[in-house]
Design a protein around this motif. Structure first.
Motif, PDB file in Angstrom:
ATOM      1  N   MET A 162      -1.097  95.902 -28.047  1.00  0.00           N
ATOM      2  CA  MET A 162      -1.519  95.381 -29.344  1.00  0.00           C
ATOM      3  C   MET A 162      -0.399  95.425 -30.383  1.00  0.00           C
ATOM      4  SD  MET A 162      -4.627  94.302 -29.038  1.00  0.00           S
ATOM      5  CE  MET A 162      -4.121  93.717 -27.438  1.00  0.00           C
ATOM      6  N   VAL A 163       0.456  96.448 -30.309  1.00  0.00           N
ATOM      7  CA  VAL A 163       1.516  96.582 -31.316  1.00  0.00           C
ATOM      8  C   VAL A 163       2.873  96.086 -30.812  1.00  0.00           C
ATOM      9  CG1 VAL A 163       0.335  98.489 -32.470  1.00  0.00           C
ATOM     10  CG2 VAL A 163       2.077  98.994 -30.734  1.00  0.00           C
ATOM     11  N   GLY A 164       2.944  95.654 -29.558  1.00  0.00           N
ATOM     12  CA  GLY A 164       4.197  95.143 -29.010  1.00  0.00           C
ATOM     13  C   GLY A 164       5.201  96.224 -28.645  1.00  0.00           C
ATOM     14  N   ASP A 165       4.704  97.384 -28.240  1.00  0.00           N
ATOM     15  CA  ASP A 165       5.569  98.496 -27.834  1.00  0.00           C
ATOM     16  C   ASP A 165       6.011  98.283 -26.385  1.00  0.00           C
ATOM     17  OD1 ASP A 165       6.748 100.892 -27.114  1.00  0.00           O
ATOM     18  OD2 ASP A 165       5.096 102.157 -27.808  1.00  0.00           O
ATOM     19  N   GLU A 166       7.101  97.561 -26.217  1.00  0.00           N
ATOM     20  CA  GLU A 166       7.561  97.175 -24.881  1.00  0.00           C
ATOM     21  C   GLU A 166       8.033  98.376 -24.063  1.00  0.00           C
ATOM     22  OE1 GLU A 166       7.083  94.195 -23.555  1.00  0.00           O
ATOM     23  OE2 GLU A 166       6.188  93.535 -25.452  1.00  0.00           O
TER      24      GLU A 166
ATOM     25  N   LYS B 226       4.947 100.031 -22.604  1.00  0.00           N
ATOM     26  CA  LYS B 226       4.426  99.138 -21.558  1.00  0.00           C
ATOM     27  C   LYS B 226       5.279  99.233 -20.301  1.00  0.00           C
ATOM     28  CE  LYS B 226       3.393  94.916 -22.579  1.00  0.00           C
ATOM     29  NZ  LYS B 226       3.385  93.558 -23.147  1.00  0.00           N
ATOM     30  N   ALA B 227       6.590  99.196 -20.463  1.00  0.00           N
ATOM     31  CA  ALA B 227       7.501  99.247 -19.311  1.00  0.00           C
ATOM     32  C   ALA B 227       7.343 100.558 -18.548  1.00  0.00           C
ATOM     33  CB  ALA B 227       8.942  99.064 -19.768  1.00  0.00           C
ATOM     34  N   GLY B 228       7.162 101.649 -19.265  1.00  0.00           N
ATOM     35  CA  GLY B 228       6.963 102.937 -18.604  1.00  0.00           C
ATOM     36  C   GLY B 228       5.715 102.953 -17.740  1.00  0.00           C
ATOM     37  N   HIS B 229       4.638 102.396 -18.263  1.00  0.00           N
ATOM     38  CA  HIS B 229       3.404 102.315 -17.469  1.00  0.00           C
ATOM     39  C   HIS B 229       3.581 101.378 -16.272  1.00  0.00           C
ATOM     40  CE1 HIS B 229       1.452 104.123 -21.042  1.00  0.00           C
ATOM     41  NE2 HIS B 229       0.570 104.554 -20.152  1.00  0.00           N
ATOM     42  N   HIS B 230       4.250 100.246 -16.508  1.00  0.00           N
ATOM     43  CA  HIS B 230       4.471  99.306 -15.403  1.00  0.00           C
ATOM     44  C   HIS B 230       5.302  99.951 -14.297  1.00  0.00           C
ATOM     45  CE1 HIS B 230       2.574  95.554 -16.543  1.00  0.00           C
ATOM     46  NE2 HIS B 230       3.042  95.673 -17.774  1.00  0.00           N
ATOM     47  N   ASP B 231       6.326 100.674 -14.674  1.00  0.00           N
ATOM     48  CA  ASP B 231       7.164 101.351 -13.671  1.00  0.00           C
ATOM     49  C   ASP B 231       6.350 102.364 -12.871  1.00  0.00           C
ATOM     50  OD1 ASP B 231       9.342  99.883 -14.491  1.00  0.00           O
ATOM     51  OD2 ASP B 231      10.230 101.514 -15.682  1.00  0.00           O
ATOM     52  N   GLN B 232       5.545 103.142 -13.572  1.00  0.00           N
ATOM     53  CA  GLN B 232       4.773 104.205 -12.915  1.00  0.00           C
ATOM     54  C   GLN B 232       3.726 103.651 -11.954  1.00  0.00           C
ATOM     55  OE1 GLN B 232       2.975 106.982 -15.634  1.00  0.00           O
ATOM     56  NE2 GLN B 232       1.894 108.072 -14.013  1.00  0.00           N
ATOM     57  N   TYR B 233       3.104 102.543 -12.311  1.00  0.00           N
ATOM     58  CA  TYR B 233       1.988 102.008 -11.526  1.00  0.00           C
ATOM     59  C   TYR B 233       2.320 100.714 -10.787  1.00  0.00           C
ATOM     60  CZ  TYR B 233      -0.984 105.479 -13.716  1.00  0.00           C
ATOM     61  OH  TYR B 233      -1.550 106.662 -14.115  1.00  0.00           O
ATOM     62  N   PHE B 234       3.612 100.384 -10.655  1.00  0.00           N
ATOM     63  CA  PHE B 234       3.976  99.127 -10.011  1.00  0.00           C
ATOM     64  C   PHE B 234       3.408  98.969  -8.601  1.00  0.00           C
ATOM     65  CE2 PHE B 234       6.792  96.421  -7.470  1.00  0.00           C
ATOM     66  CZ  PHE B 234       6.601  95.226  -8.143  1.00  0.00           C
ATOM     67  N   PRO B 235       3.469  99.993  -7.740  1.00  0.00           N
ATOM     68  CA  PRO B 235       2.908  99.791  -6.392  1.00  0.00           C
ATOM     69  C   PRO B 235       1.425  99.413  -6.411  1.00  0.00           C
ATOM     70  CG  PRO B 235       4.257 101.774  -6.436  1.00  0.00           C
ATOM     71  CD  PRO B 235       4.119 101.321  -7.867  1.00  0.00           C
ATOM     72  N   GLN B 236       0.662 100.005  -7.326  1.00  0.00           N
ATOM     73  CA  GLN B 236      -0.766  99.706  -7.399  1.00  0.00           C
ATOM     74  C   GLN B 236      -1.019  98.292  -7.930  1.00  0.00           C
ATOM     75  OE1 GLN B 236       0.755 102.501  -8.430  1.00  0.00           O
ATOM     76  NE2 GLN B 236      -0.528 104.285  -8.054  1.00  0.00           N
ATOM     77  N   THR B 237      -0.271  97.889  -8.959  1.00  0.00           N
ATOM     78  CA  THR B 237      -0.493  96.546  -9.499  1.00  0.00           C
ATOM     79  C   THR B 237      -0.005  95.481  -8.518  1.00  0.00           C
ATOM     80  OG1 THR B 237       1.552  96.702 -10.795  1.00  0.00           O
ATOM     81  CG2 THR B 237      -0.503  97.215 -11.936  1.00  0.00           C
TER      82      THR B 237
END
Length: 131
Positions: free
Chosen positions: A44-48, A51-62
């Protein structure tokens, strides 16, 4: 997440960031509602960075979730193509001729385009798994 018109796969097989965000949001809901809320706020606030940290952590699941979705859609399109081929049997489907349903050829071409696009997405996803 505010992405109603941006859930896209492109005709070159690439995947929009919004697709990855939505899959991650759903995965976080299954794993950690607190992290899901943090991710939502970051979107919502554009905190990339968050977001990138979460994407890195959960990439295998996504990645796994997206591969399953693409495989499901391709299977559905294959079943639809099989049905569309059977419709050409005039004895079995006399009521589905082009004069009564003039858009059938257009729908078939559209489905073929979607299938081709999803096949490219699948190739990109498979490359991500092997790298």
């Amino acid at each position: 997440l505010g992405y109603p018109n941006q859930m896209l796969f492109y005709n070159d097989g690439s995947i929009s960031n919004e697709v990855w965000d939505c899959l991650l949001y759903e995965e976080l809901g299954n794993q950690s509602p607190a992290e899901q809320q943090q991710f939502h706020q970051a979107c919502m606030v554009g905190d990339e960075a968050t977001k990138a940290g979460h994407h890195d952590q959960y990439f295998p699941q996504t990645l796994s979730a997206l591969r399953e979705h693409v495989a499901f859609i391709l299977n559905e399109l294959e079943e639809l193509a099989t049905w569309q081929q059977s419709v050409q049997d005039k004895e079995r489907h006399a009521d589905l001729d082009a004069t009564r349903h003039p858009r059938l050829p257009l729908i078939k071409r559209h489905n073929e385009f979607v299938k081709y696009s999803f096949q490219l997405v699948q190739q990109n996803l498979d490359a991500m798994v092997s790298s």
